[in-house]
Motif scaffolding. Structure first.
Motif, short mmCIF file in Angstrom:
data_model
loop_
_atom_site.label_atom_id
_atom_site.label_comp_id
_atom_site.label_asym_id
_atom_site.label_seq_id
_atom_site.Cartn_x
_atom_site.Cartn_y
_atom_site.Cartn_z
N LEU A 1 0.83 -1.20 0.00
CA LEU A 1 0.00 0.00 0.00
C LEU A 1 0.86 1.25 0.00
CD1 LEU A 1 -3.00 0.86 0.13
CD2 LEU A 1 -2.73 1.00 2.61
N GLN A 2 1.85 1.27 0.87
CA GLN A 2 2.71 2.45 0.98
C GLN A 2 3.55 2.66 -0.28
OE1 GLN A 2 5.43 2.33 4.26
NE2 GLN A 2 6.35 4.29 3.79
N PHE B 1 2.76 6.68 -5.44
CA PHE B 1 2.50 6.88 -6.86
C PHE B 1 1.35 7.86 -7.03
CE2 PHE B 1 4.94 3.02 -7.18
CZ PHE B 1 5.51 3.07 -8.44
N PRO B 2 1.28 8.54 -8.17
CA PRO B 2 0.12 9.41 -8.42
C PRO B 2 -1.18 8.60 -8.43
CG PRO B 2 1.87 9.81 -10.02
CD PRO B 2 2.26 8.59 -9.24
N PRO C 1 10.83 7.19 -3.62
CA PRO C 1 10.77 6.46 -2.34
C PRO C 1 10.58 4.94 -2.50
CG PRO C 1 9.25 8.33 -2.35
CD PRO C 1 9.83 8.23 -3.72
N SER C 2 10.04 4.48 -3.61
CA SER C 2 9.82 3.05 -3.82
C SER C 2 11.01 2.35 -4.46
CB SER C 2 8.58 2.84 -4.69
OG SER C 2 7.45 3.37 -4.06
N TRP C 3 12.03 3.10 -4.84
CA TRP C 3 13.17 2.52 -5.55
C TRP C 3 13.85 1.42 -4.73
CZ3 TRP C 3 15.37 2.23 -10.18
CH2 TRP C 3 16.69 1.78 -10.26
N LYS C 4 14.16 1.72 -3.47
CA LYS C 4 14.87 0.75 -2.63
C LYS C 4 14.00 -0.50 -2.39
CE LYS C 4 17.57 0.19 1.42
NZ LYS C 4 17.71 0.08 2.73
N ARG D 1 -2.23 -1.17 -12.44
CA ARG D 1 -1.67 -0.44 -11.30
C ARG D 1 -0.54 -1.27 -10.68
NH1 ARG D 1 -7.49 1.00 -9.83
NH2 ARG D 1 -7.64 3.09 -10.68
N PRO D 2 0.52 -0.61 -10.25
CA PRO D 2 1.65 -1.35 -9.65
C PRO D 2 1.23 -2.21 -8.46
CG PRO D 2 2.28 0.93 -10.06
CD PRO D 2 0.82 0.82 -10.35
N LYS D 3 0.37 -1.69 -7.61
CA LYS D 3 -0.07 -2.46 -6.45
C LYS D 3 -0.82 -3.71 -6.88
CE LYS D 3 -2.74 -2.26 -2.19
NZ LYS D 3 -3.63 -3.35 -2.55
#
Length: 175
Positions: free
Chosen positions: A41-42, A48-49, A104-107, A155-157
């Motif tokens: 979720l985070q 993400f937009p 922020p999601s890269w790592k 969607r990525p999620k």
């Protein structure tokens, strides 16, 4: 302890299920920890937009219903896990392609990629020549560059949600 493990393998063999290797089980446990709902979720929604989607090939969306259909078509559990690995690792790579390094999601996606790389090493130790033709064809399609015409926005999620659901279906019993 080994007698208990042998008994479980025997029962699985009788049921027609191939047991997952201990390394696979450990890596999928680590993946399951990384794919907790709060983290998905985070990292895949909040960072993400709104309504952000990633373009993936039609075959790169693997849902539990696809697994059920393939199981009914007598595809082996080992082949289904092989397919899940390729689809899920490709989905994580697709998400990672759209992220700048300072996102922020890269790592988080980098850690997922490392786990999938380790799982790939685990799969490289086994022969995949006996994978059913249906699965082999799907894996070839997933890795072919010219299949962009059959793409869809996801969607990525949702990609990671499907990854976790299918992983639980395939590794729940043997692990």
């Amino acid at each position: 302890m080994q007698q208990g493990y042998a008994a479980v393998l025997c029962v699985l063999a009788v049921l027609g299920l191939e047991a997952a290797a201990p390394g696979e089980c450990e890596l999928t446990r680590l993946l399951q920890d990384k794919l907790q709902y709060e983290m998905r979720l985070q990292y895949m929604k909040h960072y993400f937009p709104i309504d952000y989607t990633v373009q993936v090939q039609y075959e790169e969306v693997l849902r539990p219903s696809n697994i059920t259909r393939l199981r009914n078509g007598t595809v082996s559990e080992a082949a289904l896990r092989y397919l899940w690995f390729h689809v899920s690792s490709q989905a994580v790579l697709r998400i990672r392609e759209v992220l700048p390094e300072k996102h922020p999601s890269w790592k988080y996606t980098q850690e997922l990629c490392q786990l999938f790389d380790a799982l790939g090493e685990e799969y490289s130790r086994y022969r995949q020549t006996d994978v059913e033709t249906v699965v082999a064809d799907l894996v070839k399609l997933i890795h072919s560059a010219g299949a962009e015409s059959r793409s869809k926005a996801v969607r990525p999620k949702a990609l990671l949600d499907n990854c976790l659901k299918v992983m639980r279906m395939l590794y729940g019993v043997p692990c």
